[in-house]
Design an enzyme around this catalytic site. Structure first.
Site, PDB file in Angstrom:
ATOM      1  N   THR A  96      72.392   4.989  10.770  1.00 53.66           N
ATOM      2  CA  THR A  96      72.541   5.132   9.322  1.00 53.66           C
ATOM      3  C   THR A  96      71.943   6.478   8.928  1.00 53.66           C
ATOM      4  O   THR A  96      70.734   6.685   9.072  1.00 53.66           O
ATOM      5  CB  THR A  96      71.826   3.995   8.584  1.00 53.66           C
ATOM      6  OG1 THR A  96      72.358   2.741   9.027  1.00 53.66           O
ATOM      7  CG2 THR A  96      72.020   4.109   7.078  1.00 53.66           C
ATOM      8  N   LYS A 113      78.432   2.671   4.849  1.00 51.63           N
ATOM      9  CA  LYS A 113      77.224   2.045   5.396  1.00 51.63           C
ATOM     10  C   LYS A 113      76.055   2.191   4.422  1.00 51.63           C
ATOM     11  O   LYS A 113      75.259   1.258   4.244  1.00 51.63           O
ATOM     12  CB  LYS A 113      76.862   2.670   6.746  1.00 51.63           C
ATOM     13  CG  LYS A 113      75.555   2.132   7.368  1.00 51.63           C
ATOM     14  CD  LYS A 113      75.614   0.625   7.613  1.00 51.63           C
ATOM     15  CE  LYS A 113      74.283   0.020   8.037  1.00 51.63           C
ATOM     16  NZ  LYS A 113      73.790   0.474   9.329  1.00 51.63           N
TER      17      LYS A 113
END
Length: 295
Positions: free
Chosen positions: A98, A174
């Site tokens: 991420t 995300k």
């Protein structure tokens, strides 16, 4: 389908399961982790343990990186014994962390200068789904990157979302997922803390909420950790310090207000500074005063 030569870097809660899923699908899997014993344990059941990302890259056409953040990804690629210099032209780097979407988009260009393909491919679903090959991947990249990935993505994930032909789109989705995940964990902790403060039986509260409209996947999953008094980190408090920070950074760039995300970020920051940084993210409940937690 033919077996692929795949390397995976980072045998944490998600990466270890992903490596096993690739091996189970019949691919030739090489692994590297800073903990040499983790890589060696994987190799005992089939596969190759490599001492560095560079060594791993010499055996593989696809390198999957499952490390914590952009800084660790930089080290994997461009640090001492990094894999970028050792990867053959036309090889594919799959980035599952991420990260800031703008950084991911820039990384695609940096690797293209070396003749390497890149797939922006953050992941979600937790350790259990990673181990069973049923996690979710939020991907974006060139048609050539997808063609090179072949069956590797399907071996690791039940759902592979193709979100664009340029890197960055996967990371944006995300980031939005992490907004919801962080806010839901913080809200779940707040609700359970209020129940404890009011003297409600925590097991009864959990039973009712998980069968009522107020339930969320995060309440059901994370408050089970609280009931068990088990804060072994599957996803640590500091992960959401980082991820919600990325959420706020992305919104700040376009001056977009995120009041709930800001509050949740401060809750995780408070938990981290109180000494719970490496505990499970459900330990955010420990910031609430005057409650007796299950042990």
């Amino acid at each position: 389908m033919p077996s692929l030569d795949i390397g995976l870097i980072g045998l944490g809660a998600m990466g270890a399961g992903m490596a096993r899923s690739l091996r189970r699908a019949g691919h030739h899997v090489s692994v590297h982790d800073l903990r040499a014993e983790a890589a060696q344990a994987f190799a005992r059941d089939g596969g190759r343990a490599c001492a560095s990302p560079a060594e791993l890259a010499t055996h593989c056409d696809i390198v999957v990186s499952v490390v914590v953040n952009a800084a660790q990804t930089e080290a994997v690629l461009f640090g001492e014994q990094g894999c970028a210099a050792a990867m053959r032209p036309g090889s594919l780097f799959v980035m599952c962390s991420t990260v800031d979407p703008a950084w991911s988009a820039a990384l695609e260009a940096r690797l293209a200068e070396r003749g390497l393909l890149y797939l922006d491919a953050p992941i979600s679903g937790g350790a259990a789904k990673a181990a069973s090959g049923e996690m979710t991947m939020m991907t974006s990249g060139s048609p050539a990157a997808y063609e090179k990935a072949g069956a590797a993505l399907d071996a690791m994930a039940a759902k592979v979302y193709r979100l664009g032909e340029r890197a960055g789109a996967g990371s944006k989705v995300k980031i939005i997922n992490q907004l919801l995940a962080g806010v839901h964990i913080a809200a779940a902790a707040e609700a359970m803390a209020l129940g404890l403060r009011e003297g409600v039986d925590p097991a009864a509260l959990y039973e009712v909420i998980t069968h009522s409209a107020g339930n969320s996947w995060m309440f059901e999953n994370r408050m089970a950790h609280v009931l068990a008094g088990d804060y072994t980190p599957l996803s640590a408090v500091d992960i959401f310090v980082k991820d919600l920070g990325l959420v706020l950074d992305m919104a700040r760039s376009s001056k977009f207000p995120l009041p709930l995300s800001s509050t949740a970020h401060q809750m995780f920051m408070q938990a981290s500074s109180a000494g719970f940084a490496r505990e499970d993210d459900s330990a955010v409940i420990k910031i609430f005063p005057g409650i007796e937690l299950p042990k």
